[in-house]
Structure formats: structure tokens, C-alpha cells
Design a protein around this motif. Structure first.
Motif, PDB file in Angstrom:
ATOM      1  N   GLU A 130       0.845  -1.201   0.000  1.00  0.00           N
ATOM      2  CA  GLU A 130       0.000   0.000   0.000  1.00  0.00           C
ATOM      3  C   GLU A 130       0.874   1.243   0.000  1.00  0.00           C
ATOM      4  OE1 GLU A 130      -3.139  -0.055   3.252  1.00  0.00           O
ATOM      5  OE2 GLU A 130      -2.027  -1.897   3.613  1.00  0.00           O
ATOM      6  N   LEU A 131       0.376   2.280  -0.614  1.00  0.00           N
ATOM      7  CA  LEU A 131       0.976   3.606  -0.497  1.00  0.00           C
ATOM      8  C   LEU A 131      -0.135   4.543  -0.067  1.00  0.00           C
ATOM      9  CD1 LEU A 131       3.687   5.184  -0.951  1.00  0.00           C
ATOM     10  CD2 LEU A 131       2.694   5.905  -3.130  1.00  0.00           C
ATOM     11  N   ARG A 132       0.060   5.171   1.117  1.00  0.00           N
ATOM     12  CA  ARG A 132      -1.007   5.968   1.729  1.00  0.00           C
ATOM     13  C   ARG A 132      -0.739   7.467   1.617  1.00  0.00           C
ATOM     14  NH1 ARG A 132      -1.627   2.315   7.224  1.00  0.00           N
ATOM     15  NH2 ARG A 132      -2.597   0.522   6.217  1.00  0.00           N
ATOM     16  N   ASP A 133      -1.822   8.217   1.557  1.00  0.00           N
ATOM     17  CA  ASP A 133      -1.720   9.677   1.458  1.00  0.00           C
ATOM     18  C   ASP A 133      -1.768  10.318   2.851  1.00  0.00           C
ATOM     19  OD1 ASP A 133      -4.364   9.698   2.272  1.00  0.00           O
ATOM     20  OD2 ASP A 133      -5.116  10.820   0.542  1.00  0.00           O
ATOM     21  N   ASP A 134      -1.876  11.647   2.898  1.00  0.00           N
ATOM     22  CA  ASP A 134      -1.930  12.392   4.171  1.00  0.00           C
ATOM     23  C   ASP A 134      -3.008  11.868   5.111  1.00  0.00           C
ATOM     24  OD1 ASP A 134       0.025  14.092   3.224  1.00  0.00           O
ATOM     25  OD2 ASP A 134      -1.368  15.656   2.598  1.00  0.00           O
ATOM     26  N   ASN A 135      -4.122  11.397   4.532  1.00  0.00           N
ATOM     27  CA  ASN A 135      -5.254  10.937   5.345  1.00  0.00           C
ATOM     28  C   ASN A 135      -5.300   9.419   5.497  1.00  0.00           C
ATOM     29  OD1 ASN A 135      -6.243  13.649   5.494  1.00  0.00           O
ATOM     30  ND2 ASN A 135      -6.957  13.412   3.394  1.00  0.00           N
ATOM     31  N   SER A 136      -4.161   8.782   5.259  1.00  0.00           N
ATOM     32  CA  SER A 136      -4.055   7.316   5.350  1.00  0.00           C
ATOM     33  C   SER A 136      -4.958   6.579   4.369  1.00  0.00           C
ATOM     34  CB  SER A 136      -4.344   6.817   6.770  1.00  0.00           C
ATOM     35  OG  SER A 136      -3.288   7.178   7.609  1.00  0.00           O
ATOM     36  N   LYS A 137      -5.339   7.274   3.283  1.00  0.00           N
ATOM     37  CA  LYS A 137      -6.087   6.578   2.225  1.00  0.00           C
ATOM     38  C   LYS A 137      -5.080   6.056   1.208  1.00  0.00           C
ATOM     39  CE  LYS A 137     -10.614   8.452   2.674  1.00  0.00           C
ATOM     40  NZ  LYS A 137     -11.100   9.836   2.648  1.00  0.00           N
ATOM     41  N   ASP A 138      -5.438   4.975   0.538  1.00  0.00           N
ATOM     42  CA  ASP A 138      -4.486   4.323  -0.363  1.00  0.00           C
ATOM     43  C   ASP A 138      -4.455   4.940  -1.763  1.00  0.00           C
ATOM     44  OD1 ASP A 138      -3.612   2.521   1.512  1.00  0.00           O
ATOM     45  OD2 ASP A 138      -4.924   0.904   0.857  1.00  0.00           O
ATOM     46  N   PHE A 139      -3.262   5.447  -2.149  1.00  0.00           N
ATOM     47  CA  PHE A 139      -3.027   5.768  -3.564  1.00  0.00           C
ATOM     48  C   PHE A 139      -3.112   4.472  -4.358  1.00  0.00           C
ATOM     49  CE2 PHE A 139      -0.520   9.429  -1.880  1.00  0.00           C
ATOM     50  CZ  PHE A 139      -1.288  10.414  -2.465  1.00  0.00           C
ATOM     51  N   PHE A 140      -2.469   3.468  -3.759  1.00  0.00           N
ATOM     52  CA  PHE A 140      -2.655   2.137  -4.331  1.00  0.00           C
ATOM     53  C   PHE A 140      -2.588   1.098  -3.233  1.00  0.00           C
ATOM     54  CE2 PHE A 140       1.994   2.823  -5.157  1.00  0.00           C
ATOM     55  CZ  PHE A 140       2.520   1.753  -4.458  1.00  0.00           C
ATOM     56  N   CYS A 141      -3.300   0.023  -3.483  1.00  0.00           N
ATOM     57  CA  CYS A 141      -3.203  -1.192  -2.675  1.00  0.00           C
ATOM     58  C   CYS A 141      -3.183  -2.313  -3.682  1.00  0.00           C
ATOM     59  CB  CYS A 141      -4.398  -1.317  -1.733  1.00  0.00           C
ATOM     60  SG  CYS A 141      -4.395  -2.881  -0.812  1.00  0.00           S
ATOM     61  N   ILE A 142      -2.053  -3.001  -3.743  1.00  0.00           N
ATOM     62  CA  ILE A 142      -1.934  -4.097  -4.713  1.00  0.00           C
ATOM     63  C   ILE A 142      -1.536  -5.376  -3.990  1.00  0.00           C
ATOM     64  CG2 ILE A 142      -1.397  -2.725  -6.779  1.00  0.00           C
ATOM     65  CD1 ILE A 142       1.602  -3.295  -6.127  1.00  0.00           C
ATOM     66  N   LYS A 143      -1.974  -6.474  -4.572  1.00  0.00           N
ATOM     67  CA  LYS A 143      -1.618  -7.786  -4.037  1.00  0.00           C
ATOM     68  C   LYS A 143      -1.080  -8.639  -5.176  1.00  0.00           C
ATOM     69  CE  LYS A 143      -5.574  -8.709  -1.452  1.00  0.00           C
ATOM     70  NZ  LYS A 143      -6.346  -9.543  -0.530  1.00  0.00           N
ATOM     71  N   PHE A 144       0.030  -9.305  -4.944  1.00  0.00           N
ATOM     72  CA  PHE A 144       0.541 -10.245  -5.949  1.00  0.00           C
ATOM     73  C   PHE A 144       1.210 -11.416  -5.234  1.00  0.00           C
ATOM     74  CE2 PHE A 144       4.901  -8.695  -5.474  1.00  0.00           C
ATOM     75  CZ  PHE A 144       4.726  -7.380  -5.106  1.00  0.00           C
ATOM     76  N   PRO A 145       1.085 -12.612  -5.839  1.00  0.00           N
ATOM     77  CA  PRO A 145       1.673 -13.784  -5.197  1.00  0.00           C
ATOM     78  C   PRO A 145       3.175 -13.877  -5.464  1.00  0.00           C
ATOM     79  CG  PRO A 145       0.546 -14.433  -7.202  1.00  0.00           C
ATOM     80  CD  PRO A 145       0.384 -12.948  -7.078  1.00  0.00           C
ATOM     81  N   VAL A 146       3.910 -14.366  -4.501  1.00  0.00           N
ATOM     82  CA  VAL A 146       5.330 -14.623  -4.683  1.00  0.00           C
ATOM     83  C   VAL A 146       5.673 -15.970  -4.037  1.00  0.00           C
ATOM     84  CG1 VAL A 146       5.973 -12.166  -4.645  1.00  0.00           C
ATOM     85  CG2 VAL A 146       6.079 -13.491  -2.533  1.00  0.00           C
ATOM     86  N   GLN A 147       6.839 -16.472  -4.407  1.00  0.00           N
ATOM     87  CA  GLN A 147       7.337 -17.701  -3.803  1.00  0.00           C
ATOM     88  C   GLN A 147       8.757 -17.432  -3.339  1.00  0.00           C
ATOM     89  OE1 GLN A 147       7.095 -21.127  -6.354  1.00  0.00           O
ATOM     90  NE2 GLN A 147       7.219 -22.474  -4.561  1.00  0.00           N
ATOM     91  N   ILE A 148       8.999 -17.631  -2.047  1.00  0.00           N
ATOM     92  CA  ILE A 148      10.350 -17.429  -1.525  1.00  0.00           C
ATOM     93  C   ILE A 148      11.116 -18.730  -1.690  1.00  0.00           C
ATOM     94  CG2 ILE A 148      11.707 -16.879   0.542  1.00  0.00           C
ATOM     95  CD1 ILE A 148       9.445 -15.077   1.448  1.00  0.00           C
ATOM     96  N   VAL A 149      12.274 -18.646  -2.325  1.00  0.00           N
ATOM     97  CA  VAL A 149      13.075 -19.844  -2.605  1.00  0.00           C
ATOM     98  C   VAL A 149      14.519 -19.614  -2.154  1.00  0.00           C
ATOM     99  CG1 VAL A 149      11.641 -20.638  -4.535  1.00  0.00           C
ATOM    100  CG2 VAL A 149      13.541 -19.098  -4.989  1.00  0.00           C
ATOM    101  N   ASN A 150      15.242 -20.726  -2.007  1.00  0.00           N
ATOM    102  CA  ASN A 150      16.652 -20.636  -1.598  1.00  0.00           C
ATOM    103  C   ASN A 150      17.531 -20.116  -2.736  1.00  0.00           C
ATOM    104  OD1 ASN A 150      16.706 -21.525   1.144  1.00  0.00           O
ATOM    105  ND2 ASN A 150      16.146 -23.551   0.406  1.00  0.00           N
TER     106      ASN A 150
END
Ligand SMILES: *[C@@H]1O[C@H](CO)[C@@H](O)[C@H](O)[C@H]1NC(C)=O
Length: 150
Positions: A130-150
Motif C-alpha cells: 500500500e501507499l497511503r496519502d496524508d489521510n491514510s487513504k491508499d493511492f494504491f493497494c496491490i496484491k501479488f503472489p510470490v514464492q520465496i526460494v533458496n
């Protein structure tokens, strides 16, 4: 973009030592902005494989609906639906490629790093950024899947 176009883009990007890929994302409530594209670098296959000990470039292109003096990033990892804070080195969006104050109806590139610590477990999770503005509202809220690997 088809495979060929991705390949060509990567080939050219490799010359510039980058290979940013647009990732599939879900908008989780961008109340005061609109997301155009999300690039993770490098991410040749999706879901993005994040190698422990490395740092990944994140580039979110968005436009703002409001004016704001500040912008603050908040990142979580969703593990089995539970949000866990995902620390990033710079939380200030105004120090992440955005020239503040943010103006209405302007397009911005938010550019930051996602460090993957070596002590992280090898799991699949959803990154919520998320990236929030002065009023804690979201400029953007994005979700994406990832996989943590060695
Ligand atoms: C971020 O992405 C945009 C759109 O793809 C691109 O124009 C811009 O150069 C990128 N910025 C960086 C620092 O990679």
C-alpha cells in the motif's frame, strides 16, 4: 504481451542490466489513485520467485486522484490470509521516486526495493503493498503472489 515480446524486452533490458516484468496483481482498494502497471525486477516467471538474500525492484505506475504532501508505504506478507509486516528499507514514498507534494491527476512511478532476508521461510505468500496519502487513504493497494526460494 506475448512470450516473444517479453523475450525481446528482457534481451534489451539485460543490456541495461535489468529485466522488469509486469506482474499480474489484484487491486485491494486504491481509494485515491489508479494503478496502471506493476513491475518486479527480476521476475521472469510468475508467481515471482524471490531468492533469499537478494533484493527485488518494485516499480508501481499509478495516477493520483488527490493532492497530498506525504506518501507512506506499508507492506505486508499474507500467509494463510494473516497479514505479517514485511519490512522495507524506505517507507517514505516521497523518497521512492515520487516528487512530493503529490498532485491531482498526475502519473507517478513509485520505485522501491523488496529485500528478501535469508532467514525467511521457503513459502508461497501474497505480498500486499500500500501507499497511503496524508489521510491514510491508499493511492494504491496491490496484491501479488510470490514464492520465496533458496
Ligand atoms: C517504472 O516503470 C515505468 C513504466 O513501465 C517506466 O517508464 C519507468 O522508467 C520505470 N522506472 C524505473 C526507475 O525503472
Amino acid at each position: 504481451m506475448d512470450f516473444h515480446a517479453v523475450y525481446i524486452t528482457c534481451l534489451f533490458s539485460l543490456i541495461a542490466l535489468t529485466c522488469a516484468e509486469p506482474v499480474k496483481f489484484v487491486d485491494c482498494g486504491s481509494a485515491v489513485g489508479k494503478v496502471v502497471i506493476v513491475d518486479i525486477n527480476p521476475c521472469p516467471t510468475q508467481p515471482c520467485q524471490l531468492h533469499k538474500g537478494l533484493s527485488y525492484g518494485v516499480n508501481v505506475t499509478f495516477s493520483s486522484v488527490v493532492e497530498s504532501k506525504t506518501s507512506t508505504a506499508v507492506v505486508h506478507g499474507l500467509i494463510a490470509g494473516v497479514p505479517i509486516p514485511f519490512p522495507i528499507p524506505i517507507e517514505d514514498g516521497c523518497k521512492s521516486g515520487i516528487q512530493c507534494p503529490i498532485q491531482k491527476e498526475h502519473s507517478y512511478h513509485y520505485v522501491n526495493q523488496l529485500p528478501v532476508k535469508s532467514e525467511y521461510p521457503s513459502i508461497k505468500l501474497i505480498v500486499e503493498w500500500e501507499l497511503r496519502d496524508d489521510n491514510s487513504k491508499d493511492f494504491f493497494c496491490i496484491k501479488f503472489p510470490v514464492q520465496i526460494v533458496n
